[in-house]
Design an enzyme around this catalytic site. Sequence first.
Site, PDB file in Angstrom:
ATOM      1  N   HIS A   1       0.829  -1.208   0.000  1.00 28.79           N
ATOM      2  CA  HIS A   1       0.000   0.000   0.000  1.00 28.79           C
ATOM      3  C   HIS A   1       0.867   1.263   0.000  1.00 28.79           C
ATOM      4  O   HIS A   1       0.640   2.184  -0.789  1.00 28.79           O
ATOM      5  CB  HIS A   1      -0.935  -0.012   1.215  1.00 28.79           C
ATOM      6  CG  HIS A   1      -1.601   1.299   1.433  1.00 28.79           C
ATOM      7  ND1 HIS A   1      -2.521   1.819   0.546  1.00 28.79           N
ATOM      8  CD2 HIS A   1      -1.459   2.233   2.408  1.00 28.79           C
ATOM      9  CE1 HIS A   1      -2.919   3.006   0.978  1.00 28.79           C
ATOM     10  NE2 HIS A   1      -2.296   3.282   2.102  1.00 28.79           N
TER      11      HIS A   1
ATOM     12  N   HIS B   1       1.060   4.921  -2.381  1.00 28.29           N
ATOM     13  CA  HIS B   1       1.484   6.297  -2.077  1.00 28.29           C
ATOM     14  C   HIS B   1       2.708   6.761  -2.860  1.00 28.29           C
ATOM     15  O   HIS B   1       2.757   7.908  -3.295  1.00 28.29           O
ATOM     16  CB  HIS B   1       1.777   6.445  -0.583  1.00 28.29           C
ATOM     17  CG  HIS B   1       0.547   6.493   0.253  1.00 28.29           C
ATOM     18  ND1 HIS B   1      -0.289   7.587   0.286  1.00 28.29           N
ATOM     19  CD2 HIS B   1      -0.018   5.580   1.083  1.00 28.29           C
ATOM     20  CE1 HIS B   1      -1.300   7.362   1.106  1.00 28.29           C
ATOM     21  NE2 HIS B   1      -1.169   6.138   1.601  1.00 28.29           N
TER      22      HIS B   1
ATOM     23  N   GLU C   1      -6.241   9.105   0.265  1.00 29.66           N
ATOM     24  CA  GLU C   1      -6.365   7.651   0.450  1.00 29.66           C
ATOM     25  C   GLU C   1      -7.447   7.024  -0.432  1.00 29.66           C
ATOM     26  O   GLU C   1      -7.267   5.912  -0.929  1.00 29.66           O
ATOM     27  CB  GLU C   1      -6.678   7.313   1.916  1.00 29.66           C
ATOM     28  CG  GLU C   1      -5.532   7.551   2.884  1.00 29.66           C
ATOM     29  CD  GLU C   1      -4.378   6.563   2.759  1.00 29.66           C
ATOM     30  OE1 GLU C   1      -4.462   5.609   1.982  1.00 29.66           O
ATOM     31  OE2 GLU C   1      -3.369   6.794   3.447  1.00 29.66           O
TER      32      GLU C   1
ATOM     33  N   SER D   1      -3.752   0.415  -4.407  1.00 32.35           N
ATOM     34  CA  SER D   1      -2.928  -0.686  -3.896  1.00 32.35           C
ATOM     35  C   SER D   1      -3.737  -1.961  -3.685  1.00 32.35           C
ATOM     36  O   SER D   1      -3.185  -2.974  -3.265  1.00 32.35           O
ATOM     37  CB  SER D   1      -2.240  -0.294  -2.580  1.00 32.35           C
ATOM     38  OG  SER D   1      -3.181  -0.063  -1.553  1.00 32.35           O
TER      39      SER D   1
HETATM   40  N1  TIH Z   1      -6.914  -1.607   1.518  1.00 31.24           N
HETATM   41  C1  TIH Z   1      -5.570  -1.252   1.067  1.00 31.24           C
HETATM   42  C2  TIH Z   1      -4.958  -2.406   0.289  1.00 31.24           C
HETATM   43  O1  TIH Z   1      -5.488  -3.498   0.298  1.00 31.24           O
HETATM   44  O2  TIH Z   1      -3.918  -2.208  -0.326  1.00 31.24           O
HETATM   45  C3  TIH Z   1      -4.673  -0.871   2.210  1.00 31.24           C
HETATM   46  C4  TIH Z   1      -5.164   0.335   2.948  1.00 31.24           C
HETATM   47  C5  TIH Z   1      -5.404   1.561   2.474  1.00 31.24           C
HETATM   48  C6  TIH Z   1      -5.850   2.471   3.425  1.00 31.24           C
HETATM   49  C7  TIH Z   1      -5.967   1.944   4.566  1.00 31.24           C
HETATM   50  S1  TIH Z   1      -5.497   0.328   4.487  1.00 31.24           S
HETATM   51 FE   FE2 Z   2      -2.309   5.135   3.184  1.00 28.52          FE
END
Ligand code: TIH
Ligand code: FE2
Length: 295
Positions: free
Chosen positions: A162, A167, A208, A227
């Site tokens: 992630h 990011h 996010e 991600s």
């Molecule tokens: N859900 C995202 C992922 O599976 O890559 C990870 C997160 C993003 C934000 C909070 S947790």
């Molecule tokens: Fe994040």
Amino acid sequence: MFDEGQLYSPVTADEDGSVTVHLADDHPGAKDEEYRRRRVEIAAPALAWQPGEPVPRVEYTDSENEIWRTVCRELAPKHERLAIRGFLEGKEALGLPTDHVPQLDEVSAGLGPLSGFRLHPAAGLVPLDVFYGSLADGVFHSTQYLRHASQPLYTPEPDIIHEVVGHCNLLANPAIAQVKRRAGEAARRCETPEGLQYVADVFWFTIEFGVMHEDGELRAYGAGLLSSYGEIEEFRGAEIRPVDFHQMATLAYDISHYQPILFACDGMGELTDRVAGFFADFDDDTPARLAHEAA
Ligand code: TIH
Ligand code: FE2
């Protein structure tokens, strides 16, 4: 309103220095002894790390590299189809490896010339004032562990996939990196926990989980969508609202599922002007003013 603390497995150290990573009972790795041991092995050096020291290197195992490869392979065509152009440009410029997990210092070396950002290691949750405030200095805190192999398509807990794939590819785009710096500066100006939480909530629904109308299509720019090869396929089915900072900060929601409500910028300009401008103007009085305007 959203409690970021719930996302991360707490990491604690005893007086004798022994480190524990507390995985919730429903964490996919909760009953996997080898995974639990590995989480401690990766968290301990990050917990002990001090700024100025070299970032701890992690020797990733074959199975960890395999998780990285799987996610990168699954995400590649979805990014082409569903990510904003600015993300794809950042991804192209950064050129992350797709066959093995990179070291945080290698990612920092790539980001530096592109946007000036660099990574600090995070064992788990970083206090909100530190996490957001350091964005003002071009510092992004990144975890180093990987999600559990049984659920590569989505994790509620931020992992290195992630942080780096979501990011850092965004941070490789200078215009988007600038929005994150403005959020960091807003956090630094806050003198109240309420102000800081407001910044965190708007960050959540923009950086996010933000989406964007671009060339007549809805595309993703939120790192959490970019991600997850599970959630990125679903965001077009969410309820899409126009950007509204008061709503972002007051919406109650559940972090354990794909997000049912998302906010869409109308093109890159709304992100780099309006969202960045919101952060640039933000102070502790902003929440009350926006609540008054919304009433
Ligand atoms: N859900 C995202 C992922 O599976 O890559 C990870 C997160 C993003 C934000 C909070 S947790
Ligand atoms: Fe994040």
